[in-house]
Design a protein around this motif. Structure first.
Motif, short mmCIF file in Angstrom:
data_model
loop_
_atom_site.label_atom_id
_atom_site.label_comp_id
_atom_site.label_asym_id
_atom_site.label_seq_id
_atom_site.Cartn_x
_atom_site.Cartn_y
_atom_site.Cartn_z
N TYR A 118 39.18 40.72 47.59
CA TYR A 118 38.52 40.71 45.80
C TYR A 118 39.41 39.84 45.33
O TYR A 118 38.36 38.88 44.62
CB TYR A 118 37.03 41.43 46.19
CG TYR A 118 36.05 41.82 46.84
CD1 TYR A 118 35.62 41.03 47.95
CD2 TYR A 118 35.43 42.91 46.92
CE1 TYR A 118 34.76 40.48 48.31
CE2 TYR A 118 33.96 42.83 48.33
CZ TYR A 118 33.76 41.93 48.72
OH TYR A 118 32.28 41.46 49.42
N LEU A 119 40.01 41.18 45.23
CA LEU A 119 40.72 40.69 43.95
C LEU A 119 42.10 39.08 44.29
O LEU A 119 41.81 38.68 42.76
CB LEU A 119 41.70 42.12 43.71
CG LEU A 119 40.90 43.35 43.63
CD1 LEU A 119 42.03 44.08 42.88
CD2 LEU A 119 40.73 43.60 41.62
N SER A 120 42.00 39.53 45.54
CA SER A 120 43.26 37.66 44.90
C SER A 120 41.87 37.08 45.20
O SER A 120 42.39 35.96 44.70
CB SER A 120 43.96 38.39 46.95
OG SER A 120 44.18 39.18 47.01
N GLN A 121 40.06 36.96 46.11
CA GLN A 121 39.84 35.45 46.07
C GLN A 121 39.60 35.12 43.96
O GLN A 121 39.08 34.32 43.29
CB GLN A 121 38.82 35.67 46.00
CG GLN A 121 39.28 36.28 47.61
CD GLN A 121 37.59 36.42 48.92
OE1 GLN A 121 36.92 36.19 48.36
NE2 GLN A 121 37.98 37.48 50.06
N GLU A 122 38.83 36.80 43.63
CA GLU A 122 38.74 36.63 41.71
C GLU A 122 39.78 36.24 40.81
O GLU A 122 39.68 35.21 40.62
CB GLU A 122 38.40 38.13 41.23
CG GLU A 122 38.02 37.74 40.20
CD GLU A 122 37.26 39.35 39.73
OE1 GLU A 122 36.93 39.34 38.44
OE2 GLU A 122 37.96 40.03 40.47
N THR A 123 40.86 36.46 41.90
CA THR A 123 42.45 35.62 40.42
C THR A 123 42.12 34.42 41.18
O THR A 123 42.76 33.46 40.15
CB THR A 123 43.37 36.65 40.92
OG1 THR A 123 43.12 37.64 40.60
CG2 THR A 123 45.00 35.92 40.15
N ALA A 124 42.08 33.76 42.24
CA ALA A 124 42.70 32.42 42.61
C ALA A 124 41.16 31.32 41.95
O ALA A 124 41.22 30.07 41.22
CB ALA A 124 41.46 32.36 44.22
N ILE A 125 40.06 32.22 42.04
CA ILE A 125 38.85 31.18 41.66
C ILE A 125 39.40 31.26 39.28
O ILE A 125 38.65 29.81 38.97
CB ILE A 125 37.59 32.38 41.82
CG1 ILE A 125 37.36 31.53 42.84
CG2 ILE A 125 36.42 31.52 40.84
CD1 ILE A 125 35.49 33.28 43.80
N ILE A 126 39.66 32.36 39.01
CA ILE A 126 39.64 32.23 38.01
C ILE A 126 40.86 31.42 37.41
O ILE A 126 40.97 29.82 36.07
CB ILE A 126 40.29 33.64 37.15
CG1 ILE A 126 39.26 34.43 36.96
CG2 ILE A 126 40.42 33.38 35.90
CD1 ILE A 126 39.47 36.12 36.60
N GLU A 127 42.01 31.31 38.13
CA GLU A 127 42.93 30.51 37.94
C GLU A 127 42.69 28.64 37.82
O GLU A 127 42.70 27.72 37.63
CB GLU A 127 44.13 30.59 39.06
CG GLU A 127 44.57 31.50 38.88
CD GLU A 127 45.89 31.64 39.41
OE1 GLU A 127 46.71 31.46 40.62
OE2 GLU A 127 46.92 32.53 39.70
N GLN A 128 41.56 28.35 39.19
CA GLN A 128 40.95 27.17 39.72
C GLN A 128 39.68 26.85 37.93
O GLN A 128 40.12 25.93 38.04
CB GLN A 128 40.43 27.32 40.80
CG GLN A 128 40.82 27.44 41.60
CD GLN A 128 40.13 27.21 42.58
OE1 GLN A 128 38.95 27.20 42.98
NE2 GLN A 128 40.08 27.70 44.52
#
Length: 411
Positions: free
Chosen positions: A111-121
């Motif tokens: 979840y944390l990895s996906q959240e970080t990736a979405i925020i970066e995009q």
């Protein structure tokens, strides 16, 4: 001289005697085969009943259990180990009330990895949108400067036109003024057209970026909502039942750890022998006895899947539900399959397991003879007689296991 006396030929006599013996044996064998097989029995050991005309009611009796009218399972969306328990089995809960908390470090990290990736995009898209706005701003600044140069050229043109008309300004200077104004005019038109096209393209690109950002916002919101699934909540208000989760126990996603019974009435469920599958229909009425009072019930649902020789039905109360009902209580149900009719009947007995209802021993004086019969419907007390028996005849209804190959019983 002696006289020769001829001997008598006895061959024909022997043949005749042989034929007589064979015919005698065949006749005796046929008699032994065709004669009724008789067995002597003690009459006191037999159960004898009478065939009679009686009020026949086609019904079936079975046990049914009380269940809540409506229940909802507590399902696990995100699997993990049970970290906390907030309530116990049997507790009264309200919709949205925490029941248990699960924990899964691998899922949490994902979840944390996906959240970080979405925020970066999203940050990259916002940077792109800002760049587009800055490009438009620079072009607007350039347009202001060009417009300024054009206005100056126009003022100079207007002034030199007057001077040239008064023969004060030389022709070459006037022609230079005209050329300068033409250049500034074309320059301004080109920049205006470029800015217009750039704004149109940027508008499309910004709309696409905004749509992507909105999609990512929804994805981020859904992701954060999924993180909340580690906290198991009561789906509806009611009594928590079948809740057997233990601390540290790993629960797989998609499984159920209990159910919530909505406290708004009860129903009855029962497993019925498959013999009655074609005889029981929705809408049929029955009755149970609760605290000495007869309560009317009705079949509301039939689940035709047969398991271990039984199928499941649901029944509901026709009138007001009796007081004091609780989940798990069991009642004997009498389900009416047809109304009362005057029929020729015989009492139920263990004879049917051997004869399968196709024959029976009918008493005649000091003996009983085997007779072919046809039976119809049945209830817990009687069989309906279709043919083969008459009223008041005496029949043996006890066990026939020892008489399967016997045609006649002698007392």
């Amino acid at each position: 001289m002696d006289t020769r006396i001829p001997r008598k030929n006895k061959k024909k006599q022997y043949i005749a005697l042989a034929f007589i013996g064979i015919f005698s044996l065949v006749g005796l064998g046929a008699y032994m085969i065709t004669r009724p097989k008789t067995l002597k029995v003690n009459k006191q050991e037999l159960l004898i009943k009478a065939v009679k005309m009686d009020s026949f009611e086609d019904f079936v009796i079975f046990q049914a259990q009380v269940e809540p009218l409506h229940s909802m399972l507590v399902n696990i969306v995100e699997g993990g180990a049970v970290q906390e328990l907030f309530v116990e089995n049997g507790a009264i809960v309200t919709a949205g009330m925490p029941i248990a908390r699960l924990y899964n470090p691998n899922t949490e990290f994902n979840y944390l990895s996906q959240e970080t990736a979405i925020i970066e995009q999203m940050n990259q898209l916002n940077v792109s949108k800002l760049t587009i706005r800055n490009q438009e701003l620079e072009m607007n600044k350039e347009l202001v400067l060009i417009d300024h140069d054009y206005n100056n050229s126009k003022l100079e043109y207007d002034l030199n036109e007057k001077l040239y008309n008064k023969k004060i300004l030389a022709k070459n200077e006037w022609e230079a003024t005209e050329e300068k104004l033409r250049y500034q005019k074309e320059r301004k038109a080109i920049i205006q057209e470029s800015l217009k096209r750039e704004q149109q393209a940027n508008s499309v690109q910004v709309n696409q970026i905004n749509q992507s950002l909105a999609t990512m916002e929804r994805s981020l919101e859904a992701l954060r909502e999924n993180k909340k699934n580690f906290l198991v909540l009561a789906p509806v208000s009611g009594r928590l039942s079948s809740f057997e989760a233990n601390l540290g126990e790993t629960v797989v996603a998609g499984t159920s750890i209990g159910k919530v019974d909505v406290l708004k009435g009860y129903k009855l469920t029962a497993m019925v022998d498959e013999f009655y599958l074609d005889k029981i229909n929705t809408g049929q009425n029955g009755q149970i006895e609760v605290k000495g009072k007869v309560t009317q019930i009705q079949v509301t649902k039939i689940l035709p899947e047969v398991k271990n020789g039984q199928f499941k039905i649901e029944l509901q109360f026709i009138e007001k539900q009796p007081e004091g009902l609780q989940e798990g209580l069991s009642f004997g149900v009498k389900l009416i399959l047809s109304g009362k009719e005057q029929k020729l009947v015989i009492p139920k007995g263990s004879f049917n397991s051997a004869s399968q209802g196709k024959w029976i021993f009918v008493v005649n004086g000091n003996s009983a003879e085997r007779r072919i019969i046809e039976l119809g419907r049945e209830n817990p007390y009687y069989y309906e007689v279709i043919s083969g028996l008459k009223e008041n005849e005496q029949i043996i209804v006890s066990n026939y296991d020892d008489y399967k190959n016997v045609e006649k019983l002698e007392f």
